[in-house]
Design an enzyme around this catalytic site. Structure first.
Site, short mmCIF file in Angstrom:
data_model
loop_
_atom_site.label_atom_id
_atom_site.label_comp_id
_atom_site.label_asym_id
_atom_site.label_seq_id
_atom_site.Cartn_x
_atom_site.Cartn_y
_atom_site.Cartn_z
N ARG A 137 0.82 -1.21 0.00
CA ARG A 137 0.00 0.00 0.00
C ARG A 137 0.86 1.27 0.00
O ARG A 137 0.60 2.20 -0.78
CB ARG A 137 -0.96 0.00 1.18
CG ARG A 137 -2.11 -0.99 1.05
CD ARG A 137 -3.02 -0.92 2.27
NE ARG A 137 -2.30 -1.21 3.50
CZ ARG A 137 -2.76 -0.96 4.72
NH1 ARG A 137 -3.94 -0.39 4.87
NH2 ARG A 137 -2.05 -1.27 5.78
N ASN A 151 -6.46 -2.30 2.04
CA ASN A 151 -6.50 -3.75 2.14
C ASN A 151 -7.94 -4.22 2.19
O ASN A 151 -8.80 -3.56 2.78
CB ASN A 151 -5.79 -4.24 3.40
CG ASN A 151 -4.28 -4.21 3.26
OD1 ASN A 151 -3.75 -4.18 2.16
ND2 ASN A 151 -3.58 -4.24 4.39
#
Length: 871
Positions: free
Chosen positions: A16, A34
């Site tokens: 990320r 996520n």
């Protein structure tokens, strides 16, 4: 506006933050987060620019398996790019395996000016534990055991800085806010001050007696037999609660986990009835028997996590930061210590013969099984072992496995391993590196569990005098992985830490149901289970021998965790054909309870299909060699050749031999030898050969047993042939650990043999089934050995293994075509001589899952994918 769903190993690897930085750099607006099945990205526009990110260099631990792009047809615009909170999902999210300490963190560990200098749990997004600390996905700190440690301001600052290596690193910690180390010493109580035995528990958690407050008495398997004084409840067999009376003291849910206590909280019991603490009646002090609380607070001790009756410890107080030096000093003085790592406890001690002997006589109780050692660096490893480039790369890999290496001198470190090989691994956590600041020699580093028991994760399970403990919970225990390189091919003997739970992608079948979900229970020994979902197989870590009660319970516990972890409810259950395996019985039970289809797969077919699954093969010739497996004819197989495709046909095997005494012939290989010799020697001649093992009377009894066929089983096992040869040549006459006789035969082999040519016959092998197959005769091996028994033992040993490998290949090669490869699997695939011969002739072997029974569950999955198009 576009939504991109990315699947693979994309959580817990800095993915990320990577997406964030790249999108900011390219002026893309949107978000990344996520989900329960991977990572989701939404961007305003310029999808081509974004896909270039995915095609470029991604974080080192990340692995993209697939991504999908959806046009949202929305006109709203984002202001900048953000990382959002995670969300749940119904798919499957892949979490990386635990990684070793990266070079950046190691440099900081050594830097005296660095904030984390000498911190034993230093990590970042590119290294450290993942699976072992994870409770569920998505991979966020709140879902890991790091949630117990609130970040200090310095760590928070790094965690929130997109340009920092620890941006959204869930394992971030330091000396101020992270886990702490403590040293414990076993508490020795004198008889005069012995604590009252409130809850004396032996194996299977059987409560034998209660004093002072005899509320109930529990017998085997925790069945309550009688109630006294307070008839609070009645429990039937296997702790099924039938009724509660008078006082509703507690509520019990699935697996008998006590959830709440009311009115009289005498004790609290967690999952699987582990006693954690006693309250209200403080008979907790080991130095007094008073009902009132002990005023000596320094010596007062609560009985917590009662699992090992000997596991009563008290803390040793040291200056903070000196714990590792203190434990190193204890090791150097010859003490055996337990050290808590990331996947479980290790036992650590010197490799000196006297210390190793002390260890073997302790709770480890390993008569002659080799231990693994940890060395400071590759240079230290090269002092003891011959290491090629492939082996060195494996030792240094992110998985940091134990690698089985050839010794430079077979007699060196003989107390650690009496074979010609030794298992070696390098440090993989900061704690290991810090330990070697004080020790400059190899250390035994083996899992801290008693034989037949699971790997340990709690202080009270330890049986050493000293324990180095830390206060971060291990949620998913994992042993060290083990690899042996043969003909420059790495074969996983144990796939665990460093590899689990990484998925194995299986090729897509056009007629396969895309949403098919399966659970394979695996074999009995060296068990792993495996789940299949969305085109991926995910094998579990090493479980062990499930015929042991504790391992069987451990198997069920881990299975439950995996199903929750992956949010999987299987459509199909798969198990071994053997009706007596605990794993098979459990699969049958689940099948009935959940009304699911159960399919049983023959043991050796699962072996060869495990290699086929790694290579995407549909049609192939499979060689399976191991110690034992339940055949489709009810006999004991173990040296088989199959022609696999539309139908699986057994086209060859080793010659059937007699095992006098059944399974005891696997423990005492001279019994197997006796059955072999009976085929071509008289009783008198057998007596001459076996008099070093048996008296004349014993041989007479064995001969009568053989002639009367009493408790005599037929087997085609390759392992038993190797065992018998090992006994005849004087290498091993008792198996104290799995595979020992065969391993000692290999260890004592030379580099060449006498060139004995295989004898192969083709005939009706089974009159009842009218099965015709090629038979590799094994009796000629022992005729040759006896005729040449005075010759070079090393060359004779080599001859046995070469003969079998050459004969099996000769049969398999008859069925090989340009479109049909030969594969080889089973426990005997770890034999250096056999596998070298076969792989040099183009035979494929396992590289992603173990060749032994640890790969059975994966093979079961692939077998079903090939055989059942509609389920």
């Amino acid at each position: 506006m576009y939504k991109i769903k990315i699947k693979g190993i994309v959580q817990g690897v800095g993915f990320r933050p990577f997406i964030y930085r790249e999108c900011v750099k390219r002026n893309l607006n949107g978000y990344v987060k996520n989900t329960g099945e991977g990572v989701e990205v939404v961007i305003d526009d310029d999808i081509e620019n974004f896909t270039e990110i995915l095609k470029g260099e991604i974080p080192p631990l990340a692995r993209i398996e697939s991504y999908e792009i959806f046009d949202l047809n929305e006109t709203d615009k984002f202001n900048g790019f953000k990382i959002l909170e995670s969300s749940e999902g119904k798919g499957i999210s892949f979490v990386p395996a635990d990684g070793f300490l990266c070079d950046d963190c190691l440099k900081e560990l050594r830097d005296k000016e660095n904030y984390r200098h000498n911190y034993f749990f230093i990590t970042c997004t590119n290294c450290g534990p993942r699976f072992t600390i994870l409770e569920k996905t998505p991979y966020d700190r709140v879902n890991t055991s790091m949630r117990d440690f609130e970040m200090c301001e310095t760590c928070k600052k790094e965690y929130k800085d997109p340009m920092n290596r620890r941006y959204h690193a869930q394992t971030i910690a330091c000396q101020n806010c992270g886990p702490k180390l403590e040293i414990y010493i076993k508490k020795i109580l004198t008889q005069s001050h012995k604590a009252p035995e409130y809850l004396k528990i032996n194996r299977f958690l059987k409560i034998e007696n209660l004093t002072d407050f005899p509320y109930f008495k529990i017998s085997r398997f925790l069945k309550i037999e009688s109630l006294t004084d307070f008839p609070y409840f009645k429990i039937s067999r296997f702790l099924k609660i039938e009724s509660l009376t008078d006082f509703p003291y507690f509520k019990i849910s699935r697996f008998l986990k006590i959830e709440s206590l009311t009115d009289f909280p005498y004790f609290k019991i967690s999952r699987f009835l582990k006693i954690e603490s006693l309250t209200d009646f403080p008979h907790n002090c080991p130095l007094c028997v008073s009902v009132s609380p002990c005023e000596d607070n320094e010596n007062r001790m609560l009985y917590k996590n009662i699992k090992n009756p000997d596991g009563n410890f008290e803390k040793i107080y040291t200056c903070e930061g000196d714990e590792i030096k203190t434990i190193a000093d204890l090791i150097k003085k010859g003490n055996i210590v337990a050290i808590k790592g990331i996947g479980g406890f290790h036992i650590a001690c010197l490799v000196a013969a006297s210390t190793v002997m002390k260890l073997r006589k302790s709770g480890k109780d390993r008569e002659s099984k080799p231990f693994a050692i940890m060395v400071k660096d590759i240079e230290m490893a090269k002092k003891f072992a011959v290491i090629n480039e492939r082996e060195e790369n494996l030792l240094k890999s992110k998985a940091r496995p134990i690698v089985i290496l050839q010794k430079k001198d077979k007699t060196e470190l003989d107390a650690v391993s009496n074979l010609d090989t030794i298992g070696i691994m390098l440090p993989y956590t900061a704690l290991h590196f810090l330990l070697y600041d004080y020790i400059d020699e190899p250390l035994i580093m083996t899992s801290s569990n008693k034989p037949g028991l699971p790997i340990t994760t709690d202080l009270e399970q330890q049986f050493t005098d000293f324990v180095l403990e830390h206060n971060r919970k291990i949620l998913n225990p994992l042993d060290d992985s083990v690899i042996k390189v043969i003909n420059n091919i790495p074969l996983l003997s144990r796939r665990s830490r460093g590899y689990v739970p990484e998925p194995i992608k299986i090729f897509e079948r056009a007629n396969e149901k895309p949403d098919l979900k399966m659970l394979a229970a695996g074999a009995e020994m060296m068990n792993t289970f495996c789940i299949y979902k969305n085109g991926f197989a995910i094998p579990s870590g090493y479980i062990g021998d499930t015929k042991n009660y504790e391992i069987y319970e451990y198997f069920k516990e881990n299975l439950d965790k995996f199903l929750n972890f992956t949010s999987l409810r299987p459509d199909i259950l798969i198990c071994d054909l053997h009706p007596s395996y605990n794993t098979s019985k459990y699969a049958e039970e689940l099948s009935k309870n959940l009304n699911l289809k159960l399919i049983k797969v023959q043991h050796h077919l699962a072996h060869v299909y495990s290699v086929a699954g790694e290579n995407g093969l549909k049609n192939f010739v499979g060689i399976a060699c191991d110690g034992t497996g339940y055949g489709s004819d009810g006999k004991i197989w173990g040296g088989e050749i199959f022609d696999c495709g539309e139908k699986d046909k057994r086209i060859g095997s080793l010659e059937e031999q007699i095992m006098p005494g059944g399974d005891s012939a696997a423990i005492y290989p001279q019994k197997m030898l006796f059955g072999l010799l009976c085929k071509f020697l008289s009783e008198r001649e057998i007596n001459d050969v076996l008099k070093k093992f048996y008296s004349t009377t014993e041989i007479d009894l064995l001969y009568k047993q053989y002639t009367n066929k009493f408790n005599c089983m037929e087997t085609t096992s390759c392992g038993r042939i190797l065992d018998a040869a090992s006994a005849l040549l004087g290498f091993c006459n008792k198996r104290t650990y799995d595979g020992e006789p065969a391993m000692k035969l290999e260890a004592n082999s030379g580099n060449e043999g006498y060139g004995l040519k295989p004898k192969i016959e083709y005939h009706l092998a089974d009159a009842l089934s009218k099965e015709q197959r090629y038979i590799l005769k094994t009796t000629p091996i022992f005729e040759f050995l006896l005729e040449n028994i005075d010759k070079d033992k090393g060359k004779l040993a080599y001859t046995v293994q070469e003969y079998i490998a050459e004969g099996l290949f000769e049969i398999a090669n008859k069925f090989k075509t340009d479109k049909k490869e030969i594969v080889f699997s089973g426990g005997c695939a770890y034999n250096r001589i056999m596998t070298s011969f076969l792989t040099k002739n183009g035979v494929l072997v396992n590289q992603k899952v173990p060749a032994g029974d640890g790969g059975i569950s994966f093979g079961q999955i692939y077998y079903i994918l090939n055989k059942f198009t509609v389920v």
